[in-house]
Design an enzyme around this catalytic site. Structure first.
Site, PDB file in Angstrom:
ATOM      1  N   SER A 287       0.838  -1.192   0.000  1.00  0.00           N
ATOM      2  CA  SER A 287       0.000   0.000   0.000  1.00  0.00           C
ATOM      3  C   SER A 287       0.881   1.253   0.000  1.00  0.00           C
ATOM      4  O   SER A 287       1.782   1.378  -0.834  1.00  0.00           O
ATOM      5  CB  SER A 287      -0.938  -0.059   1.212  1.00  0.00           C
ATOM      6  OG  SER A 287      -1.915   0.940   1.130  1.00  0.00           O
TER       7      SER A 287
ATOM      8  N   ASP B  86      -8.793  -6.412  -4.460  1.00  0.00           N
ATOM      9  CA  ASP B  86      -8.427  -5.094  -3.925  1.00  0.00           C
ATOM     10  C   ASP B  86      -9.064  -4.024  -4.805  1.00  0.00           C
ATOM     11  O   ASP B  86      -8.695  -3.870  -5.966  1.00  0.00           O
ATOM     12  CB  ASP B  86      -6.898  -4.965  -3.929  1.00  0.00           C
ATOM     13  CG  ASP B  86      -6.398  -3.667  -3.321  1.00  0.00           C
ATOM     14  OD1 ASP B  86      -7.218  -2.766  -3.043  1.00  0.00           O
ATOM     15  OD2 ASP B  86      -5.173  -3.556  -3.121  1.00  0.00           O
TER      16      ASP B  86
ATOM     17  N   HIS C   4      -8.089  -5.027  -0.091  1.00  0.00           N
ATOM     18  CA  HIS C   4      -6.791  -4.368   0.054  1.00  0.00           C
ATOM     19  C   HIS C   4      -5.998  -4.945   1.228  1.00  0.00           C
ATOM     20  O   HIS C   4      -4.776  -5.032   1.179  1.00  0.00           O
ATOM     21  CB  HIS C   4      -7.026  -2.869   0.252  1.00  0.00           C
ATOM     22  CG  HIS C   4      -5.775  -2.051   0.277  1.00  0.00           C
ATOM     23  ND1 HIS C   4      -4.899  -2.004  -0.794  1.00  0.00           N
ATOM     24  CD2 HIS C   4      -5.241  -1.240   1.223  1.00  0.00           C
ATOM     25  CE1 HIS C   4      -3.887  -1.205  -0.484  1.00  0.00           C
ATOM     26  NE2 HIS C   4      -4.072  -0.741   0.727  1.00  0.00           N
TER      27      HIS C   4
END
Lengths: 382, 208
Positions: free
Chosen positions: A157, A322, A355
């Protein structure tokens, strides 16, 4: 508390603090005259200093990536599934460094720290920090630890954005970049979610324009809402359905506005527990760092041009479910690397976790990390 | 470990130090071999996640990608010296488009495919009255991944129609041996065909 610390854990770890007195010029134009970084290390730095890997944390992460601070800890560090003896980031071979980024609230200099100029916490006066600023400060941390070149810089991320930035800013400062569940810049939708989170915090009456420390309050409701919203974007529709469905806490409808569905209860719990461990000003800063991340902007919005001088080998990973940074965003990164004929492998891992998948153990994901780290280890001579 | 015989033949066609894109690269054996023996660089494209893992283990650069989605997502024009598609042409959804894309991103294309015109296949249709099932085409019609089967003649006709110039052709049997008979009656006697080709309509300002 863990009954016994598992054999494949790094065990009890103690955070360390380094003070940097050389001023750090920031992207926003301001300068931090001095600052502290809190970090943890796992494993041993080898004699030729070739086996160090840097772990970069995401929005709400910190330096405590693996192991336990005390035998009473309920949970290990946030990436304990991947860091430890025999794990993908194998501490028998690698010297793993994990820090709390500048602007954080877990010990590194940030809004809760005392501003030496005023003797009061920085609060909202803490400068806006960018991913590039973080990488600059991480470079200094590496230098201080005797690491001239990381065997790999690794992150998921927002952490993946840092490893990408590393490869651009310090081409010979790393041999490999692992860019996981990231994006080359935020989409309008991503920024929109961040803005709602910020508004939730800033519109809390206890926010006091960021000076809440002086009023001995915290904008609990706002920060909690921000976290609840964030949490929705970390999970997939499927994961939520599987976890909660439409299950009711009391088994029947109450015809009121109390917590009824399990998912409501879960989100409130996540929000509430987050408030206990996180600072609202830091949350605002982290979302801004995300929004501002756009390394291609200085290159006519050509990501390939931004990555032209990179020398690292890349592993780019995305997760199928995601929707915050979906595979198509990772493909943009892969494409820019391919345009430069850089060494890159790209894989999309089937996962229903959204995610959050980058933090969750998954055999295929871990096998890929392990396989790639074999190559990193071979090149590091460990 | 020995290289698959058809890949062995293909590898002999690849000039040293060239840039190669291997479509459906499997476990990366060809790229690994070419890199070790001819200093060839490049990438493999693969969809199967187990095979992608094998590539990473073999330290082959692999990109997860669906050939049916095309190559334009990842590659610019003229990025490679060779684009290889081994024993996969018959299984893609848009073979013609893929051939176009191969010659768009690379100077030369290399394909191999099972020859549907082999006499045993013909016999099964003509006399048996059913779709052929063979060592090369082991599936029944209802569960086969091979949805665009063709004969040597079909492929060469398509090349002619598209202005694709065939530079090299090798025909072999299942064991990847060739014979005089195969050379005389390739469309009848060969089981696997391998072609190297380029776009005849593209100017050849580079190498040749």
């Amino acid at each position: 508390m863990p009954v016994t610390i598992p054999a494949d854990s790094v065990g009890i770890v103690t955070p360390q603090t380094l003070r940097f007195s050389a001023p750090l010029a920031l992207d926003c134009g301001r300068t931090l005259d001095s600052y502290e970084l809190v970090y943890e290390t796992y494993g041993e730095l080898n004699q030729d200093h070739s086996n160090a890997i840097l772990i970069c944390h995401a929005l709400s992460g910190d330096h405590h990536a693996a192991g336990y601070h005390s035998p009473q800890d309920k949970k290990p560090g946030w990436w304990d599934s991947c860091i430890g003896p025999g794990k993908p980031f194998d501490t028998r071979r690698f010297f793993v460094v994990s820090l709390n980024n500048l602007g954080g609230c877990r010990g590194s200099t940030g809004p809760v720290s005392v501003n030496p100029a005023t003797g009061k916490p920085y609060g909202p006066d803490f400068p806006i920090i960018t991913v590039r600023d973080w990488v600059r400060s991480q470079k200094r941390l590496g230098d201080a630890l005797g690491v001239k070149q990381w065997a790999a810089v690794i992150g998921g991320s927002l952490g993946g954005m840092q490893s990408l930035q590393w490869a651009m800013d310090y081409p010979d400062g790393l041999r490999h970049a692992l860019v996981i569940a990231a994006a080359p810049k935020l989409s309008a939708q991503n920024i929109a979610f961040n803005e709602v989170a910020r508004q939730a915090i800033m519109s809390d009456p206890d926010f006091h324009a960021g000076h809440y420390y002086e009023h001995n309050v915290t904008p609990r409701r706002g920060l909690m809402l921000a976290r609840m919203l964030g949490h929705i974007t970390y999970l997939s529709d499927d994961a939520m359905r599987a976890k909660f469905g439409r299950e009711l806490r009391e088994g029947k409808l109450g015809f009121g506005f109390d917590v009824e569905f399990q998912v409501e209860s879960y989100l409130r719990y996540q929000g509430q527990s987050f408030v206990e461990r996180f600072d609202a000003n830091t949350y605002l800063l982290m979302t801004k760092a995300l929004d501002y991340f756009d390394p291609a902007a200085d290159f006519d919005h050509d990501l390939a041009a931004a990555l032209k001088n990179a020398q690292a080998g890349f592993l780019v990973l995305a997760f199928t479910s995601d929707w915050r940074f979906p595979p198509v965003r990772s493909r943009e990164i892969a494409r820019a690397l391919l345009d430069n004929d850089h060494d890159v492998s790209y894989a999309e891992i089937t996962s229903h976790e959204g995610h959050d998948a980058f933090l969750i153990p998954n055999p295929r994901y871990q096998a890929l990390l392990r396989a790639y780290m074999e190559r990193v280890a071979a090149e590091a001579g460990v | 470990m020995a290289l698959r015989p058809d890949l062995e033949i293909i590898s002999e066609w690849i000039a040293p130090q060239s840039r190669v894109l291997d479509l459906g690269c499997g476990d990366g054996a060809l790229l690994s071999y070419l890199n070790a023996t001819r200093e060839v660089t490049g990438y493999g494209l693969e969809l199967d996640q187990d095979k992608i893992l094998k590539c990473v283990e073999a330290r082959v650069n692999v990109i997860q990608s669906d050939l049916d989605a095309g190559l334009a997502d990842f590659f610019d024009a003229d990025s490679f010296d060779y684009v290889i598609l081994s024993l996969t042409l018959q299984a893609v959804r848009y073979p013609e488009r893929l051939l176009d894309e191969m010659l768009h991103v690379g100077s030369e294309g290399i394909v191999s495919f099972p020859n549907f015109g082999h006499w045993r296949n013909r016999l099964q249709i003509a006399l048996g009255g059913h779709m052929p099932v063979s060592r090369n085409l082991p599936n029944d019609w209802y569960n086969t991944p091979n949805i665009h089967l063709c004969t040597l003649k079909d492929f060469e006709n398509l090349c002619a129609k598209k202005g694709i110039v065939i530079l090299q052709r090798t025909v072999v049997d299942q064991a990847h041996r060739t014979s005089l008979g195969m050379k005389l009656l390739p469309n009848l006697l060969s089981e696997i065909a391998l072609y190297r080709f380029r776009n005849g309509r593209k100017s050849q300002e580079v190498s040749d």
